[in-house]
Every structure is written in structure tokens, then in C-alpha cells.
Design an enzyme around this catalytic site. Structure first.
Site, mmCIF file in Angstrom:
data_model
loop_
_atom_site.group_PDB
_atom_site.id
_atom_site.type_symbol
_atom_site.label_atom_id
_atom_site.label_comp_id
_atom_site.label_asym_id
_atom_site.label_seq_id
_atom_site.Cartn_x
_atom_site.Cartn_y
_atom_site.Cartn_z
ATOM 1 N N ASP A 51 -10.640 -39.075 118.703
ATOM 2 C CA ASP A 51 -9.594 -39.283 117.706
ATOM 3 C C ASP A 51 -8.221 -39.166 118.357
ATOM 4 O O ASP A 51 -8.079 -38.610 119.443
ATOM 5 C CB ASP A 51 -9.738 -38.324 116.523
ATOM 6 C CG ASP A 51 -10.044 -36.911 116.953
ATOM 7 O OD1 ASP A 51 -10.835 -36.241 116.265
ATOM 8 O OD2 ASP A 51 -9.495 -36.454 117.987
ATOM 9 N N ASP A 53 -4.373 -38.009 117.771
ATOM 10 C CA ASP A 53 -3.441 -37.239 116.950
ATOM 11 C C ASP A 53 -2.010 -37.548 117.388
ATOM 12 O O ASP A 53 -1.738 -37.781 118.564
ATOM 13 C CB ASP A 53 -3.707 -35.742 117.100
ATOM 14 C CG ASP A 53 -5.092 -35.369 116.592
ATOM 15 O OD1 ASP A 53 -5.623 -36.092 115.725
ATOM 16 O OD2 ASP A 53 -5.646 -34.362 117.076
ATOM 17 N N ASP A 130 -3.363 -24.318 122.428
ATOM 18 C CA ASP A 130 -4.231 -23.350 123.120
ATOM 19 C C ASP A 130 -4.182 -23.481 124.644
ATOM 20 O O ASP A 130 -3.740 -22.580 125.342
ATOM 21 C CB ASP A 130 -5.670 -23.393 122.571
ATOM 22 C CG ASP A 130 -6.232 -24.799 122.409
ATOM 23 O OD1 ASP A 130 -5.578 -25.779 122.832
ATOM 24 O OD2 ASP A 130 -7.352 -24.921 121.871
HETATM 25 P P1 ATP Z 1 -11.732 -32.734 120.986
HETATM 26 O O1 ATP Z 1 -11.754 -33.737 122.053
HETATM 27 O O2 ATP Z 1 -12.989 -31.989 120.891
HETATM 28 O O3 ATP Z 1 -11.240 -33.251 119.666
HETATM 29 P P2 ATP Z 1 -9.199 -31.455 120.976
HETATM 30 O O4 ATP Z 1 -8.463 -30.700 122.040
HETATM 31 O O5 ATP Z 1 -8.603 -32.738 120.524
HETATM 32 O O6 ATP Z 1 -10.668 -31.649 121.488
HETATM 33 P P3 ATP Z 1 -8.941 -30.668 118.260
HETATM 34 O O7 ATP Z 1 -9.681 -29.625 117.504
HETATM 35 O O8 ATP Z 1 -9.034 -32.069 117.841
HETATM 36 O O9 ATP Z 1 -9.388 -30.494 119.768
HETATM 37 O O10 ATP Z 1 -7.420 -30.179 118.272
HETATM 38 C C1 ATP Z 1 -6.332 -31.022 118.588
HETATM 39 C C2 ATP Z 1 -5.239 -30.247 119.331
HETATM 40 O O11 ATP Z 1 -4.754 -29.185 118.513
HETATM 41 C C3 ATP Z 1 -5.711 -29.553 120.599
HETATM 42 O O12 ATP Z 1 -5.688 -30.426 121.698
HETATM 43 C C4 ATP Z 1 -4.728 -28.430 120.737
HETATM 44 O O13 ATP Z 1 -3.505 -28.892 121.278
HETATM 45 C C5 ATP Z 1 -4.471 -28.032 119.307
HETATM 46 N N1 ATP Z 1 -5.374 -26.952 118.860
HETATM 47 C C6 ATP Z 1 -6.597 -27.097 118.304
HETATM 48 N N2 ATP Z 1 -7.149 -25.912 118.005
HETATM 49 C C7 ATP Z 1 -6.270 -24.986 118.401
HETATM 50 C C8 ATP Z 1 -6.246 -23.566 118.356
HETATM 51 N N3 ATP Z 1 -7.273 -22.875 117.868
HETATM 52 N N4 ATP Z 1 -5.147 -22.935 118.842
HETATM 53 C C9 ATP Z 1 -4.095 -23.636 119.318
HETATM 54 N N5 ATP Z 1 -4.066 -24.940 119.393
HETATM 55 C C10 ATP Z 1 -5.118 -25.640 118.939
HETATM 56 MG MG MG Z 2 -9.275 -33.987 118.870
#
Ligand code: ATP
Ligand code: MG
Length: 446
Positions: A51, A53, A130
Site C-alpha cells: 500500500d 501512504d 518507529d
Molecule cells: P508494511 O509493509 O507491512 O505495511 P509499514 O512500515 O508500511 O509496513 P504500516 O503499519 O503500514 O507499516 O505503517 C505505515 C508507517 O506508519 C510505518 O512505515 C511507520 O512510519 C509508521 N508506523 C506504523 N506503526 C507505527 C508505530 N507503532 N509507531 C510509530 N510509527 C509507526
Molecule cells: Mg504499509
């Protein structure tokens, strides 16, 4: 740091056209628009983001006024969703990690974040994320990558490094420990030493995480194509007991290792199925993840002399109930999970009527697949696998001919079928009749 377009590998052709539309529209509206988070990270290391963002300096209301296909969601964390058919582009306003006293940000005693709605600058937004690798911004105005925390180099080095003090960040949100394990497993990154070190000691904090959120994290860990490596990473970092306490104990006490072998095989199969675009279900996955706990509980109840059928149901209920305190497994999954378990002893039967009844059971296929899995850890089950594999292929008349209307051998012997699989320490109550010639019942400790 600004990484210019010529120096990085993020290309517009790999970005969802809808995400690009959103970025351009924000810019036309006089706002900043960045691709952010996992998508930038994945594109930098050559992966395919699932996805896209977007981060912006526009408020959610301003975003809404720009897009007809936009809805605002969330209270604790207000977001704009721009909807394009089945694809949703999430647009978040820059947020700050500071308490300005307005009440828009609340933390609990232990430092856990409850509310997070203070808007800020792009730098503020970066440092509240994070991992450094998750805090990169791809700017639509010049196609550069903006890096405020050293994430670009960490991506190149394939390291997950927490932004700020790891202990503090884990206390603020313990799920970050799981995210570390999951992302390391998914991306083949290592967790930076100072981010890995505190995990075993802080893992217990996950007990306070909302069970529904942990269920979501579990699906991301185990049903996204990297279940085996996620499991191993959880084990390596002492996170398994926090998520699956009873399974962790059962694996530790199972000296033959049969249960671990079986569980790893289940996770490998899951990964393979996903790689081949075959469906996978949380019910089957959790049946495997909790099977060690179930076997152990069953062994304890059988040792206490409880009637086998009663013991099976009670063990299934207890394991489900205990696990629910950690992970919210919805009933539509826990019920078929239990059925898969409870059908296992019935594969021992050869009486004609019962064989046909089991073959017609709506959960037969899942239960049989599970039996096959058990054979990877408990070779004694192979007989049953062979029998039922053939039974499925044979014409009913042929099969009926092969079966006794009444079997002197197997009938009523469905108890204790897998008690031995679960507990090496407890003396097992042996079935009255020997079921197989050499080696005895399924799961004898090796
Ligand atoms: P994936 O590829 O699994 O979606 P992702 O890093 O995109 O991994 P998401 O849960 O979609 O994970 O979160 C999007 C973004 O939001 C992360 O890349 C990070 O910058 C931020 N984020 C997500 N969860 C947290 C958290 N618990 N604490 C701080 N920042 C977070
Ligand atoms: Mg993501």
C-alpha cells in the site's frame, strides 16, 4: 538530508498511479505531498509495496475539500482516505510527538500513547515514526527522498534502527517490538543491536496491548508470505512467550521436537501457498500455532483420567480461552480451529460407517491437511495419512468393500491419539490395544 533523484532507485513507474494522482493534486492545491513509510522503504530495497501512504501539511479537512472521493476516519488519529475503487490511499497530516498541553495528545502512566492529533512539521512527523527506514519521504515536487533520521543509509545497510531511545519507544508502544521482528523477517533486515537488546526484557509489556491489534499483527506476520522467518525471529528475540505463552511452554518441554517440526512445516506450507496465490485461513494457521498448547493440555487432562472425548473438548476450550486473553481470534476462526483438532483422533477409525461419516464432514479437508502436517513431526501418523488419502480417491463402493462393517482393530480407539505428541514429561496412559506394530502410539518421544 536530501537524496536527489539521480542518486536513488525510487521510480514513478513503480508507484501506484492513484498515489501519484493524490500527490499531484495536493501540490496543485498548494500543499506538500510525500509518499511515506513502508512504500518508500520497500521501493528503495527493491520490494513491491502493498500500500501507498501519503503525508502532507494539509489538514484532513483541507484534504477532503480537494478530493470528491475522500472520507475522514478515526478519532484518536484523524486520517483522510482517498478511495479509488478497491484501492485506498491513506493521507495523513504531519504529526508531532510533543505534548502542547492542548489535550490533543494523551499518554498513559507507562508512557503508552492514547491520542495523537497534534499537527507538526515534516521533521516532527519523521521522528515520531518507529524505525528510521520507515521515516523516509519521497517528494513529488522534485522526486527526491527526504531523510531526517538517517533512514536512507539504514535502508542501504538493511538495518532496522529505532528512532530515539529504544526502551522509551517500546514502552510507548510495545507492538513496535513485534513490528521489528515482522519487518526484519519480511525484508531480511537485521534489528540494530541497541533496538534488539531490550526486547526480551520488555516483551512482557505486550500483555497490555489490545488483543485485537495483536490479532492484526499476527495476520501480517503469518499470512503475508514470511511466516516461517517471522516465527524464527519471534523465537530468537524472546517474543514467542508474550504472544503464545502456552505454545512456548509446550515447545520447550517437548523434548523430541516433534511439535516444533510440525509447526515449522505448517508455516512453510503457509508461505508456499501464499507464493502460489492459494487461499490460507487464520483458522488453520492458529490450529497449527496452538496445537502444541492443545496437545499439552490434553495430555494433562488424560493423565488425570478424564474421559477422552470430554478431555479433548475441554483442552480445546481451555487453550482457546487462555489464548483469547492475548490475541483476539474471532469465533469464526476459533470454531473451525477447534474442529480441526477434535477431528484428529477420528482419523484412527476404520469402521465403514465412521469412515464415510468423516469423509462427508464439512471440515474433512482441513482436518486431513492438518493430519498430513502432523506426519512431518510424528511419522507414526503416516499410516493414517496413506489410508485417508486413498479413501478420498476411491469410489465409495470400492472403499466400502475394503472396510469392515465393524472393525475389531480400531473401533473405540480414538482416545489418546495425540496426547503423546504434546507431553514428554507426563507418563502417558497407553491405549488399551496397540494400534501399530512397531513403535507404539503416535508421538512417542524420540
Ligand atoms: P508494511 O509493509 O507491512 O505495511 P509499514 O512500515 O508500511 O509496513 P504500516 O503499519 O503500514 O507499516 O505503517 C505505515 C508507517 O506508519 C510505518 O512505515 C511507520 O512510519 C509508521 N508506523 C506504523 N506503526 C507505527 C508505530 N507503532 N509507531 C510509530 N510509527 C509507526
Ligand atoms: Mg504499509
Amino acid at each position: 538530508m536530501i537524496v536527489a533523484r539521480a542518486e536513488h532507485g525510487v521510480s514513478r513507474k513503480d508507484i501506484s498511479p492513484n498515489a501519484l494522482r493524490v500527490l499531484y493534486k495536493l501540490r496543485e492545491g498548494g500543499f506538500q505531498g510525500y509518499l511515506v513509510g513502508g512504500a518508500v522503504r520497500d521501493l528503495l530495497v527493491g520490494g513491491h509495496p502493498k500500500d501507498f501512504d501519503v503525508a502532507t501539511d494539509a489538514t484532513p479537512e483541507q484534504v477532503k475539500s480537494l478530493f470528491r472521493n475522500c472520507r475522514l476516519i478515526g478519532r484518536r488519529f484523524r486520517l483522510a482516505h482517498v478511495v479509488f475503487g478497491r484501492e485506498i490511499i491513506e493521507v495523513a497530516t504531519f504529526r508531532a510527538n510533543i505534548d502542547d498541553g492542548s489535550g490533543d495528545r494523551e499518554t498513559e502512566d507507562g508512557g503508552r500513547l492514547l491520542r495523537d492529533n497534534v499537527y507538526g512539521t515534516i521533521e516532527d512527523d519523521a521522528v515520531r515514526r518507529d524505525f528510521t527506514a520507515n521515516a523516509l519521504y519521497y517528494a513529488i515536487e522534485d522526486f527526491s527522498v527526504r531523510d531526517y533520521v538517517g533512514g536512507y543509509q539504514d535502508c542501504m545497510d538493511r538495518v532496522l534502527r529505532l528512532i530515539g531511545d529504544p526502551v522509551e519507544r517500546y514502552r510507548e508502544d510495545p507492538v513496535r517490538m513485534l513490528r521489528a521482528a515482522r519487518l526484519a523477517a519480511k525484508l531480511g533486515f537485521t534489528i540494530a543491536p541497541d533496538a534488539a537488546a531490550p526486547i526480551p526484557e520488555l516483551a512482557h509489556l505486550l500483555a497490555a496491548a489490545p488483543p485485537a491489534r495483536l490479532f492484526d499483527e499476527c495476520l501480517k506476520m503469518f499470512l503475508a508470505g514470511h511466516a516461517e522467518s517471522s516465527f524464527r525471529t519471534l523465537e530468537d528475540h524472546g517474543l514467542l512467550p508474550a504472544l503464545f505463552p502456552e505454545t512456548a511452554v509446550a515447545l520447550e518441554t517437548n523434548r523430541s521436537g516433534a511439535l516444533r517440526t510440525m509447526l515449522l512445516q505448517a508455516l512453510r506450507n503457509t508461505d508456499e501457498r501464499i507464493a502460489q496465490d492459494k487461499p490460507v485461513t487464520p483458522a488453520f494457521l492458529f490450529a497449527a500455532l496452538l496445537w502444541p498448547a492443545y496437545c499439552r493440555e490434553l495430555a494433562v487432562l488424560q493423565k488425570a483420567g478424564i474421559d477422552p472425548l470430554v478431555a479433548q473438548q475441554r483442552a480445546a476450550d481451555r487453550v482457546t480461552l487462555h489464548q483469547a486473553q492475548r490475541i483476539a481470534l474471532p469465533r469464526r476462526f476459533s470454531q473451525p480451529m477447534q474442529e480441526i483438532w477434535l477431528l484428529q483422533p477420528r482419523f484412527n477409525q476404520r469402521v465403514r460407517k465412521r469412515v464415510f461419516r468423516l469423509l462427508a464432514h464439512p471440515r474433512f479437508r482441513a482436518a486431513f491437511d492438518f493430519l498430513e502436517l502432523r506426519a512431518s513431526g510424528t511419522p507414526e501418523v503416516a499410516d493414517d495419512v496413506a489410508f485417508w488419502r486413498e479413501a478420498q480417491l476411491q469410489a465409495p463402493e470400492q472403499l466400502a468393500e475394503r472396510l469392515d462393517p465393524k472393525s475389531p482393530r480400531r473401533d473405540g480407539d480414538a482416545d489418546a491419539a495425540q496426547a503423546g505428541e504434546g507431553d514428554d514429561d507426563a507418563p502417558r496412559k497407553r491405549p488399551r490395544r496397540r494400534r501399530r506394530k512397531p513403535g507404539g502410539s503416535g508421538g512417542a518421544p524420540a
